[in-house]
Design a protein around this motif. Sequence first.
Motif, PDB file in Angstrom:
ATOM      1  N   SER A   7       0.877  -1.169   0.000  1.00  0.00           N
ATOM      2  CA  SER A   7       0.000   0.000   0.000  1.00  0.00           C
ATOM      3  C   SER A   7       0.914   1.220   0.000  1.00  0.00           C
ATOM      4  CB  SER A   7      -0.909  -0.021   1.232  1.00  0.00           C
ATOM      5  OG  SER A   7      -0.131  -0.003   2.401  1.00  0.00           O
ATOM      6  N   PRO A   8       0.369   2.427  -0.097  1.00  0.00           N
ATOM      7  CA  PRO A   8       1.245   3.604  -0.082  1.00  0.00           C
ATOM      8  C   PRO A   8       2.120   3.615   1.172  1.00  0.00           C
ATOM      9  CG  PRO A   8      -0.985   4.251  -0.657  1.00  0.00           C
ATOM     10  CD  PRO A   8      -1.044   2.804  -0.245  1.00  0.00           C
ATOM     11  N   PRO A   9       3.364   4.111   1.039  1.00  0.00           N
ATOM     12  CA  PRO A   9       4.231   4.185   2.220  1.00  0.00           C
ATOM     13  C   PRO A   9       3.559   4.951   3.353  1.00  0.00           C
ATOM     14  CG  PRO A   9       5.461   4.669   0.225  1.00  0.00           C
ATOM     15  CD  PRO A   9       4.013   4.597  -0.161  1.00  0.00           C
ATOM     16  N   GLY A  10       3.878   4.558   4.578  1.00  0.00           N
ATOM     17  CA  GLY A  10       3.274   5.179   5.746  1.00  0.00           C
ATOM     18  C   GLY A  10       4.161   6.189   6.431  1.00  0.00           C
ATOM     19  N   ALA A  11       5.377   6.409   5.890  1.00  0.00           N
ATOM     20  CA  ALA A  11       6.326   7.328   6.514  1.00  0.00           C
ATOM     21  C   ALA A  11       7.230   7.911   5.437  1.00  0.00           C
ATOM     22  CB  ALA A  11       7.145   6.597   7.570  1.00  0.00           C
ATOM     23  N   ALA A  12       7.955   8.958   5.820  1.00  0.00           N
ATOM     24  CA  ALA A  12       8.875   9.624   4.894  1.00  0.00           C
ATOM     25  C   ALA A  12      10.113  10.075   5.648  1.00  0.00           C
ATOM     26  CB  ALA A  12       8.193  10.828   4.251  1.00  0.00           C
ATOM     27  N   VAL A  13      11.241  10.135   4.930  1.00  0.00           N
ATOM     28  CA  VAL A  13      12.477  10.666   5.503  1.00  0.00           C
ATOM     29  C   VAL A  13      13.081  11.702   4.565  1.00  0.00           C
ATOM     30  CG1 VAL A  13      13.069   8.651   6.906  1.00  0.00           C
ATOM     31  CG2 VAL A  13      13.923   8.806   4.550  1.00  0.00           C
ATOM     32  N   ALA A  14      13.798  12.647   5.171  1.00  0.00           N
ATOM     33  CA  ALA A  14      14.551  13.654   4.430  1.00  0.00           C
ATOM     34  C   ALA A  14      16.020  13.274   4.486  1.00  0.00           C
ATOM     35  CB  ALA A  14      14.353  15.035   5.039  1.00  0.00           C
ATOM     36  N   ILE A  15      16.583  13.021   3.335  1.00  0.00           N
ATOM     37  CA  ILE A  15      18.025  12.793   3.233  1.00  0.00           C
ATOM     38  C   ILE A  15      18.593  14.147   2.831  1.00  0.00           C
ATOM     39  CG2 ILE A  15      19.851  11.511   2.083  1.00  0.00           C
ATOM     40  CD1 ILE A  15      17.614   9.378   1.461  1.00  0.00           C
ATOM     41  N   ILE A  16      19.293  14.782   3.759  1.00  0.00           N
ATOM     42  CA  ILE A  16      19.777  16.147   3.539  1.00  0.00           C
ATOM     43  C   ILE A  16      21.275  16.117   3.294  1.00  0.00           C
ATOM     44  CG2 ILE A  16      19.977  18.466   4.506  1.00  0.00           C
ATOM     45  CD1 ILE A  16      17.516  17.759   6.259  1.00  0.00           C
ATOM     46  N   ARG A  17      21.654  16.544   2.095  1.00  0.00           N
ATOM     47  CA  ARG A  17      23.070  16.623   1.727  1.00  0.00           C
ATOM     48  C   ARG A  17      23.463  18.085   1.647  1.00  0.00           C
ATOM     49  NH1 ARG A  17      25.850  13.218  -3.210  1.00  0.00           N
ATOM     50  NH2 ARG A  17      28.016  13.551  -2.550  1.00  0.00           N
ATOM     51  N   ASP A  76      14.610  22.863  -2.699  1.00  0.00           N
ATOM     52  CA  ASP A  76      15.768  22.104  -2.216  1.00  0.00           C
ATOM     53  C   ASP A  76      15.663  20.617  -2.558  1.00  0.00           C
ATOM     54  OD1 ASP A  76      16.747  24.451  -0.956  1.00  0.00           O
ATOM     55  OD2 ASP A  76      15.606  23.995   0.866  1.00  0.00           O
ATOM     56  N   LEU A  77      14.468  20.183  -2.972  1.00  0.00           N
ATOM     57  CA  LEU A  77      14.246  18.778  -3.286  1.00  0.00           C
ATOM     58  C   LEU A  77      14.961  18.427  -4.594  1.00  0.00           C
ATOM     59  CD1 LEU A  77      12.835  16.057  -2.717  1.00  0.00           C
ATOM     60  CD2 LEU A  77      10.846  16.947  -3.938  1.00  0.00           C
ATOM     61  N   GLN A  78      15.890  17.487  -4.511  1.00  0.00           N
ATOM     62  CA  GLN A  78      16.643  17.066  -5.687  1.00  0.00           C
ATOM     63  C   GLN A  78      16.024  15.834  -6.330  1.00  0.00           C
ATOM     64  OE1 GLN A  78      20.806  16.222  -5.032  1.00  0.00           O
ATOM     65  NE2 GLN A  78      20.987  15.167  -6.978  1.00  0.00           N
ATOM     66  N   GLN A  79      15.543  14.903  -5.486  1.00  0.00           N
ATOM     67  CA  GLN A  79      15.063  13.643  -6.049  1.00  0.00           C
ATOM     68  C   GLN A  79      14.110  12.952  -5.080  1.00  0.00           C
ATOM     69  OE1 GLN A  79      18.335  11.015  -6.893  1.00  0.00           O
ATOM     70  NE2 GLN A  79      17.065   9.495  -7.888  1.00  0.00           N
ATOM     71  N   ILE A  80      13.090  12.313  -5.626  1.00  0.00           N
ATOM     72  CA  ILE A  80      12.225  11.433  -4.853  1.00  0.00           C
ATOM     73  C   ILE A  80      12.706  10.021  -5.148  1.00  0.00           C
ATOM     74  CG2 ILE A  80       9.876  10.613  -4.475  1.00  0.00           C
ATOM     75  CD1 ILE A  80       8.925  13.361  -5.566  1.00  0.00           C
ATOM     76  N   LEU A  81      13.204   9.352  -4.133  1.00  0.00           N
ATOM     77  CA  LEU A  81      13.756   8.015  -4.306  1.00  0.00           C
ATOM     78  C   LEU A  81      12.660   6.966  -4.205  1.00  0.00           C
ATOM     79  CD1 LEU A  81      16.857   8.630  -2.053  1.00  0.00           C
ATOM     80  CD2 LEU A  81      16.831   8.572  -4.543  1.00  0.00           C
ATOM     81  N   GLU A  82      12.978   5.770  -4.588  1.00  0.00           N
ATOM     82  CA  GLU A  82      12.043   4.655  -4.518  1.00  0.00           C
ATOM     83  C   GLU A  82      11.725   4.330  -3.057  1.00  0.00           C
ATOM     84  OE1 GLU A  82      12.087  -0.081  -5.628  1.00  0.00           O
ATOM     85  OE2 GLU A  82      13.429   1.270  -6.702  1.00  0.00           O
ATOM     86  N   ALA A  83      10.457   4.111  -2.748  1.00  0.00           N
ATOM     87  CA  ALA A  83      10.053   3.724  -1.391  1.00  0.00           C
ATOM     88  C   ALA A  83      10.727   2.406  -1.029  1.00  0.00           C
ATOM     89  CB  ALA A  83       8.544   3.592  -1.304  1.00  0.00           C
ATOM     90  N   VAL A  96       8.794   3.275   3.662  1.00  0.00           N
ATOM     91  CA  VAL A  96       9.195   4.663   3.853  1.00  0.00           C
ATOM     92  C   VAL A  96       9.541   5.286   2.502  1.00  0.00           C
ATOM     93  CG1 VAL A  96      10.850   6.186   4.984  1.00  0.00           C
ATOM     94  CG2 VAL A  96      10.092   4.095   6.141  1.00  0.00           C
ATOM     95  N   GLN A  97       9.051   6.512   2.298  1.00  0.00           N
ATOM     96  CA  GLN A  97       9.353   7.271   1.087  1.00  0.00           C
ATOM     97  C   GLN A  97      10.526   8.211   1.374  1.00  0.00           C
ATOM     98  OE1 GLN A  97       7.807   7.337  -2.227  1.00  0.00           O
ATOM     99  NE2 GLN A  97       9.872   8.155  -2.298  1.00  0.00           N
ATOM    100  N   PRO A  98      11.695   7.992   0.749  1.00  0.00           N
ATOM    101  CA  PRO A  98      12.828   8.901   0.945  1.00  0.00           C
ATOM    102  C   PRO A  98      12.802  10.066  -0.054  1.00  0.00           C
ATOM    103  CG  PRO A  98      13.556   6.650   0.423  1.00  0.00           C
ATOM    104  CD  PRO A  98      12.102   6.748   0.115  1.00  0.00           C
ATOM    105  N   PHE A  99      13.129  11.243   0.442  1.00  0.00           N
ATOM    106  CA  PHE A  99      13.255  12.447  -0.370  1.00  0.00           C
ATOM    107  C   PHE A  99      14.681  12.972  -0.189  1.00  0.00           C
ATOM    108  CE2 PHE A  99       8.767  12.168   0.668  1.00  0.00           C
ATOM    109  CZ  PHE A  99       8.142  12.482  -0.531  1.00  0.00           C
TER     110      PHE A  99
END
Length: 171
Positions: A7-17, A76-83, A96-99
């Motif tokens: 089902s759709p991811p239930g959480a998200a994370v910010a990968i900040i470079r 600032d968002l560079q890429q939406i990565l694969e969940a 988890v959906q990584p951004f």
Amino acid sequence: MDTAPPSPPGAAVAIIRSFEPRDSFLILRRTAHPTDPWSGHFSFPGGRKEKSDPNLLATCLRETAEETGIVLQPEDLQQILEAKPAGRESPSPLWVQPFLFTLYQRPPLQLNPREIRHGYWLQVDHFLDSSRHLEVELLPGKIFPAFPLDDYYLWGFTYRLLLAILFPRSG
């Protein structure tokens, strides 16, 4: 190989470079809580989607601001990565959906001590040095690839995401 989430991811994370003063990623050390399965582990800012969040990007932005004081901007968002699945709990891990966000300069941190014990800017050149990576027994009888950080190890979900960003599969 990861499969698609059930089902759709239930959480998200910010990968900040951040590129200045040195190319690095923000890594957080979670505060110890008896009900948190990732208590005391290293992680990226983020968390579970709340009903008031219109989408997972909003979850990511909200959680990052709550945990670190960093107010990320959509530009600032560079890429939406694969969940990806976080944890190895069967039958259904948390998806988890990584951004991935890039910032030129490191922003100041205002950590929420209820959630975050410490923040680190992990230098990319240190993580790319294969001699620093270890195989460690982090669960009874289970060995994991890990990167020593502070008095513990960066491993699991956060470790795998960093590898995926820095060593993308070609072709």
